[in-house]
Design a protein around this motif. Structure first.
Motif, mmCIF file in Angstrom:
data_model
loop_
_atom_site.group_PDB
_atom_site.id
_atom_site.type_symbol
_atom_site.label_atom_id
_atom_site.label_comp_id
_atom_site.label_asym_id
_atom_site.label_seq_id
_atom_site.Cartn_x
_atom_site.Cartn_y
_atom_site.Cartn_z
ATOM 1 N N GLY A 1 0.859 -1.197 0.000
ATOM 2 C CA GLY A 1 0.000 0.000 0.000
ATOM 3 C C GLY A 1 0.888 1.238 0.000
ATOM 4 N N ARG B 1 6.112 7.424 -0.820
ATOM 5 C CA ARG B 1 6.683 8.297 0.215
ATOM 6 C C ARG B 1 7.522 7.507 1.232
ATOM 7 N NH1 ARG B 1 4.346 10.139 5.470
ATOM 8 N NH2 ARG B 1 3.014 8.303 5.289
ATOM 9 N N ASP C 1 0.899 -1.148 -4.864
ATOM 10 C CA ASP C 1 -0.328 -0.413 -4.526
ATOM 11 C C ASP C 1 -1.411 -0.732 -5.548
ATOM 12 O OD1 ASP C 1 -0.847 2.190 -2.533
ATOM 13 O OD2 ASP C 1 -2.249 2.068 -4.217
HETATM 14 C C1 LIG Z 1 -3.478 6.374 3.129
HETATM 15 S S1 LIG Z 1 -2.646 5.733 1.743
HETATM 16 C C2 LIG Z 1 -0.974 5.528 2.388
HETATM 17 C C3 LIG Z 1 0.095 5.417 1.320
HETATM 18 C C4 LIG Z 1 1.514 5.217 1.836
HETATM 19 N N1 LIG Z 1 1.637 4.001 2.609
HETATM 20 C C5 LIG Z 1 1.968 6.404 2.660
HETATM 21 O O1 LIG Z 1 1.882 6.334 3.899
HETATM 22 O O2 LIG Z 1 2.414 7.395 2.062
HETATM 23 C C6 LIG Z 1 -3.214 4.066 1.637
HETATM 24 C C7 LIG Z 1 -2.775 3.364 0.376
HETATM 25 O O3 LIG Z 1 -3.095 1.976 0.502
HETATM 26 C C8 LIG Z 1 -3.474 1.494 -0.768
HETATM 27 N N2 LIG Z 1 -4.235 0.255 -0.585
HETATM 28 C C9 LIG Z 1 -5.374 0.090 0.121
HETATM 29 N N3 LIG Z 1 -5.781 -1.184 0.045
HETATM 30 C C10 LIG Z 1 -4.865 -1.839 -0.700
HETATM 31 C C11 LIG Z 1 -4.727 -3.196 -1.144
HETATM 32 N N4 LIG Z 1 -5.613 -4.131 -0.817
HETATM 33 N N5 LIG Z 1 -3.659 -3.531 -1.927
HETATM 34 C C12 LIG Z 1 -2.758 -2.588 -2.259
HETATM 35 N N6 LIG Z 1 -2.830 -1.286 -1.881
HETATM 36 C C13 LIG Z 1 -3.869 -0.919 -1.101
HETATM 37 C C14 LIG Z 1 -4.277 2.652 -1.363
HETATM 38 O O4 LIG Z 1 -4.351 2.580 -2.768
HETATM 39 C C15 LIG Z 1 -3.466 3.868 -0.882
HETATM 40 O O5 LIG Z 1 -2.506 4.279 -1.820
#
Ligand SMILES: C[S@@+](CC[C@H](N)C(=O)[O-])C[C@H]1O[C@@H](n2cnc3c(N)ncnc32)[C@H](O)[C@@H]1O
Length: 191
Positions: free
Chosen positions: A36, A41, A58
């Motif tokens: 995710g 970042r 992601d």
């Molecule tokens: C709040 S953002 C945080 C992004 C990053 N980890 C950061 O802290 O900068 C949550 C991310 O989780 C991804 N995400 C949510 N469920 C997911 C899944 N089942 N598989 C892959 N990515 C996922 C979303 O697309 C999103 O980009």
């Protein structure tokens, strides 16, 4: 299409990870999955801590496209499925930052954890950095995404097959500037 696509171009995530505890716990040679990863970042932060064997994944194509432009030195991959495209025991460590925060269903969280455990080596370290709340709050974020600031206890429940080695709750404001808390859990996969 992911619900995150519409905000991917200008969102700035702000949940912090603990560099100090990560470096103490995970060796520089470790192969690390940033699950995710959004626009990369956290993977970039780990890169600047000296880690070089990093993969970010992601389910939002627009997050990944942004990350590949901002951080071309990173290996960021779009993957919308539920069975991760990695072998069993492939990673020494896995990081999630604010990912379970935006998965408001405990069964979905458990399924993801089972898959993360599969691709993590025995004794490998899972680091969960997630927003949390004493009251367990479900709401829709200003970005229109369903969120769950669960209790730290509710995050620990899903860690079947792991030993929790460190856990802390610290202050961390939300993206919209509201006072909030984050749970930091380091858990090791049991053999
Ligand atoms: C709040 S953002 C945080 C992004 C990053 N980890 C950061 O802290 O900068 C949550 C991310 O989780 C991804 N995400 C949510 N469920 C997911 C899944 N089942 N598989 C892959 N990515 C996922 C979303 O697309 C999103 O980009």
């Amino acid at each position: 299409m992911s619900e995150w696509d519409s905000v991917a171009e200008n969102v700035d995530f702000n949940l912090e990870i603990s560099d100090e505890n990560f470096v103490k716990t995970v060796s520089q040679e470790a192969k690390i999955l940033d699950f995710g990863c959004g626009y990369g970042r956290i993977a970039n932060q780990l890169y600047h801590l000296g880690y070089r064997h990093l993969v970010g994944i992601d389910c939002s194509i627009k997050m990944i496209n942004r990350g590949l432009i901002e951080f071309p030195h990173l290996d960021l991959r779009y993957f919308p499925g539920s069975i991760l495209p990695f072998a069993d025991n492939e990673f020494d460590s896995i990081v999630t930052c604010a990912v379970f925060t935006c998965i408001p269903n405990q069964d979905v969280r458990k399924h993801i954890l089972i898959e993360l455990r599969r691709v993590l080596k025995p004794n490998g370290v899972l680091y969960l950095a997630e927003f949390c709340s004493e009251q367990s709050q479900r709401f829709t974020s200003s970005a229109g995404v369903p969120m769950w600031h669960s209790q730290q206890r509710e995050l620990k429940i899903i860690l079947d097959g792991f030993n929790v080695e460190q856990s802390q709750v610290v202050e961390n404001s939300t993206m919209s500037g509201h006072a909030s808390h984050a749970s930091h859990i380091f858990a090791r996969k049991t053999i």
